[in-house]
Design a protein around this motif. Structure first.
Motif, mmCIF file in Angstrom:
data_model
loop_
_atom_site.group_PDB
_atom_site.id
_atom_site.type_symbol
_atom_site.label_atom_id
_atom_site.label_comp_id
_atom_site.label_asym_id
_atom_site.label_seq_id
_atom_site.Cartn_x
_atom_site.Cartn_y
_atom_site.Cartn_z
ATOM 1 N N GLU A 161 40.717 -66.336 -31.653
ATOM 2 C CA GLU A 161 40.299 -65.246 -32.529
ATOM 3 C C GLU A 161 40.829 -65.520 -33.920
ATOM 4 N N SER A 162 39.959 -65.585 -34.904
ATOM 5 C CA SER A 162 40.388 -65.878 -36.258
ATOM 6 C C SER A 162 41.221 -64.731 -36.822
ATOM 7 N N THR A 163 42.356 -65.093 -37.428
ATOM 8 C CA THR A 163 43.190 -64.096 -38.101
ATOM 9 C C THR A 163 43.167 -64.300 -39.614
ATOM 10 N N ARG A 164 42.147 -64.977 -40.106
ATOM 11 C CA ARG A 164 41.996 -65.152 -41.545
ATOM 12 C C ARG A 164 41.763 -63.799 -42.202
ATOM 13 N N PRO A 165 42.050 -63.663 -43.496
ATOM 14 C CA PRO A 165 41.754 -62.406 -44.183
ATOM 15 C C PRO A 165 40.301 -62.007 -44.006
ATOM 16 N N SER A 178 47.219 -61.733 -29.838
ATOM 17 C CA SER A 178 47.963 -60.478 -29.895
ATOM 18 C C SER A 178 47.620 -59.561 -28.731
ATOM 19 N N LYS A 179 46.734 -59.989 -27.841
ATOM 20 C CA LYS A 179 46.269 -59.153 -26.735
ATOM 21 C C LYS A 179 47.088 -59.423 -25.476
ATOM 22 N N VAL A 234 37.616 -60.050 -31.784
ATOM 23 C CA VAL A 234 36.706 -60.346 -30.680
ATOM 24 C C VAL A 234 37.222 -59.651 -29.431
ATOM 25 N N SER A 235 36.381 -59.539 -28.431
ATOM 26 C CA SER A 235 36.761 -58.867 -27.192
ATOM 27 C C SER A 235 37.731 -59.729 -26.394
ATOM 28 N N GLU A 286 37.641 -63.879 -26.033
ATOM 29 C CA GLU A 286 38.816 -64.693 -26.336
ATOM 30 C C GLU A 286 39.231 -65.530 -25.125
ATOM 31 N N LEU A 287 39.211 -64.930 -23.941
ATOM 32 C CA LEU A 287 39.542 -65.672 -22.719
ATOM 33 C C LEU A 287 38.534 -66.799 -22.485
#
Length: 271
Positions: free
Chosen positions: A57-61, A94-95, A66-67, A71-72
């Motif tokens: 999952e992108s954490t860019r600004p 973070s999930k 995503v669900s 992600e899995l």
């Protein structure tokens, strides 16, 4: 599987980045499939990566969440394949649900930009028995670059990380499994980022390894004027500065360039 504690007991580590996402700021989805991600992983290992950080999952600004299932779907096949080859794997998530699945698939570390603040995250790590990196972020990826403000960025980031370390230890995560990250580029302006790097040594008294991720980030583009694909030299320079100030884990895209620079640095500075 090599354990995290064994890795960090020696020299500083180079963590290679694998973004299994279609919207990464740095590689534009080049490694979004399992096959391309594993090919890239093999290259990073050959270049000398000590461990690999896999993110789905992108954490860019401005990044879009995503669900859990998506992600899995993106990361678990990659984690399983790398773990089966005895490659130390960290998972950037973070999930809590993804954390648990990644640990079951063989990850030895979770890299959480949210510092285990999601409900159930502390428990997932405490029960999973793996290492975790707690990162500072002001706001969230959608809003974090909308006018971030601090009175004293170094003191405030350090205070936050101390609180999260205390929360982790209270949840049953021992100190030897904890890592901190000041979160360069996550809710910080250029001046905030420079101030954090300038005073990075002030984080070394917190009793845990410090991870630094500066590779190809926008702060380097603002300093040099270079686009993301032309920030290798600036990234290596930033990594060396972080190393000189005590960082124990360097999260990078360009593993060989970083390892070569570190070899020269260590040859001159280490007895």
């Amino acid at each position: 599987m090599r354990q995290f504690q064994n890795l960090v007991s020696s020299r500083p580590l180079v963590m290679g980045i694998i973004n299994v996402t279609p919207d990464s700021f740095s590689d534009g989805g080049l490694f979004a499939s399992t096959e391309s991600a594993l090919r890239h992983a093999a290259q990073l290992i050959e270049e000398g990566a000590d461990l690999l950080d896999v993110g789905g999952e992108s954490t860019r600004p401005g990044g879009t969440p995503v669900s859990v299932q998506e992600e899995l779907h993106r990361i678990i096949p990659v984690v399983k394949a790398l773990s089966s080859m005895n490659t130390p794997v960290s998972v950037d998530t973070s999930k809590p649900e993804v954390m648990r699945a990644a640990i079951e698939a063989g990850a030895i570390m979770i890299n959480d930009v949210n510092a285990l603040r999601a409900p159930g995250a502390l428990e997932a790590i405490a029960e999973g028995g793996v290492a975790v990196c707690l990162m500072h972020m002001q706001g969230d990826p959608l809003s974090m670059q909308a006018n971030p403000q601090y009175n004293d960025v170094v003191a405030e980031v350090k205070d936050f990380l101390r609180q999260r370390l205390n929360a982790a230890e209270a949840a049953g995560i021992p100190c030897e499994r904890l890592v901190i990250d000041p979160g360069f580029g996550f809710g910080k302006t250029l001046s905030h980022n420079i101030e954090l790097l300038r005073h990075l040594d002030q984080f070394m008294d917190m009793g845990v390894p410090v991870l630094v991720g500066l590779s190809r980030k926008s702060m380097l583009g603002k300093i040099t004027g270079n686009e993301v694909g032309d920030r290798v030299h600036a990234s290596v320079a930033a990594a060396l500065l972080a190393r000189a100030k005590g960082a124990r884990i360097l999260r990078v895209h360009d593993v060989k360039a970083t390892r070569d620079a570190l070899a020269v640095y260590d040859a001159v500075n280490m007895v």
